[in-house]
Scaffold this motif. Structure first.
Motif: not given
Length: 355
Positions: A35-53
């Motif tokens: 199972a690969g460890v992908c950078h998008s896993d970090l966003h899932i783990w953090e629980g949110e995405y930054d949408l700027g303003s």
């Protein structure tokens, strides 16, 4: 089954017991081997995405439910078939790559095998348990891809990192092989993008990153030019490296800063393909869009047809391997943190104890 799951966002992954799924219909149960460890896993783990303003988009707004075993770059060994999966070219004991970007299975996009475009996604490792576990349930036998002859650890990365960049670079094609293509980000995605571009016969590849060590790895992978991000003159550095404005940029980071210098590097008729989920926003001078006939296009992973095409290319030996670091599945949390700290060159792939 055992899983190394997100129980609370931003907190360490926990080893928990979950019911082992029973395959129904055309589903297939596999024992996870890689199972690969992908950078998008970090966003899932953090629980949110930054949408700027616009603030933050929380994973719960997207329908993500915890606890969740992440992991969408999955290779496993078939252990049980649903009744409708029998006689479909897969048998118990087979090792298969699992296509994770599944949808409802019923809409027009899903019927075209373009499930990554489904409006009700059910992606493995995002909306249902994925590869950070001892077992995973493939939602349909058609999502299993034969990887015979390939290193399974490397093949696992093709389910996201590989197919994502394959789909993205194809959005720039056709292009003269000597025309510079700029790749922003020299992580696992960037190295796979270089390898795939080389496999497609492209010869001029400029890589951009903040980390000289990763740029060195990109050079070893086959990048012809490298630009170190430093200060506010990154666009100028790209133009100097490429001999002027460029026809195509794939932004594998896709943050406010990278989107800005990537957009500013485009020539007339140029295209910026945005892949990464780092976050922020891009302010575009609107008259320039028609005056310079520019295109800004998002690219979300890839479909199962693209994954099969990519695996066919890999089986021909045309894709140079990227650096792979293997770690036991039980080290999932430590691996995720190493990725968060920027200490990974290439890809970490979690492995079952016996794999």
């Amino acid at each position: 089954m055992r899983a190394w799951a997100v129980v609370e966002t931003g907190k360490p992954l926990q080893e928990i017991e979950l019911p082992t799924p029973e395959p129904q219909g055309a589903q297939v149960l596999l024992e996870v081997t890689h199972a690969g460890v992908c950078h998008s896993d970090l966003h899932i783990w953090e629980g949110e995405y930054d949408l700027g303003s616009r603030g933050k988009m929380r994973l719960t707004d997207r329908g993500v439910v915890l606890p969740l075993a992440m992991g969408h770059e999955i290779v496993g060994r078939v252990v049980k078939l649903g009744p409708e999966a029998e006689g479909q070219g897969v048998k118990v004991g087979d090792v298969r790559l699992v296509y994770p970007w599944v949808g409802c299975g019923k809409c027009a996009a899903c019927q075209r095998d373009e499930e990554n475009m489904c409006l009700t996604p059910r992606s493995l490792g995002v909306y249902q348990n994925g590869g950070y576990a001892t077992h995973v349930l493939a939602t349909h036998v058609k999502h299993l891809v034969d990887i015979q002859g390939l290193d399974p650890a490397l093949a696992a990365t093709y389910a996201c990192s590989g197919v994502t960049v394959y789909s993205a670079v194809n959005k720039l094609m056709p292009m003269d092989p000597e025309e510079p293509i700029v790749l922003v980000g020299a992580g696992g995605l960037g190295l796979n993008a270089i390898a795939i571009l080389k496999a497609l016969g492209h010869r001029r590849i400029c890589i951009v990153d903040v980390d000289q060590k990763k740029l060195d790895a990109a050079r070893e992978e086959g990048a012809t030019d490298a630009v170190l991000v430093s200060g506010d003159d990154t666009t100028k550095r790209i133009l100097d490296a490429c001999g002027g404005p460029v026809a195509g940029v794939v932004d594998l980071v896709n943050g406010t800063q990278t989107a800005r210098f990537a957009f500013d590097a485009l020539r007339k008729g140029g295209k910026l393909v945005q892949v990464g989920l780092f976050g922020g926003e891009l302010s575009i001078p609107l008259p320039l869009m028609p005056i310079r006939a520019l295109t800004v296009q998002g690219s979300y992973v890839g479909n199962v047809k693209e994954l099969r095409a990519l695996i066919d290319i890999a089986k021909q030996g045309k894709i140079p391997p990227i650096p792979i670091t293997r770690e036991p599945l039980r080290n999932a949390d430590a691996a995720l943190n190493r990725l968060r700290e920027g200490k990974v060159v290439g890809r970490i792939v979690l492995t079952a104890e016996a794999a």
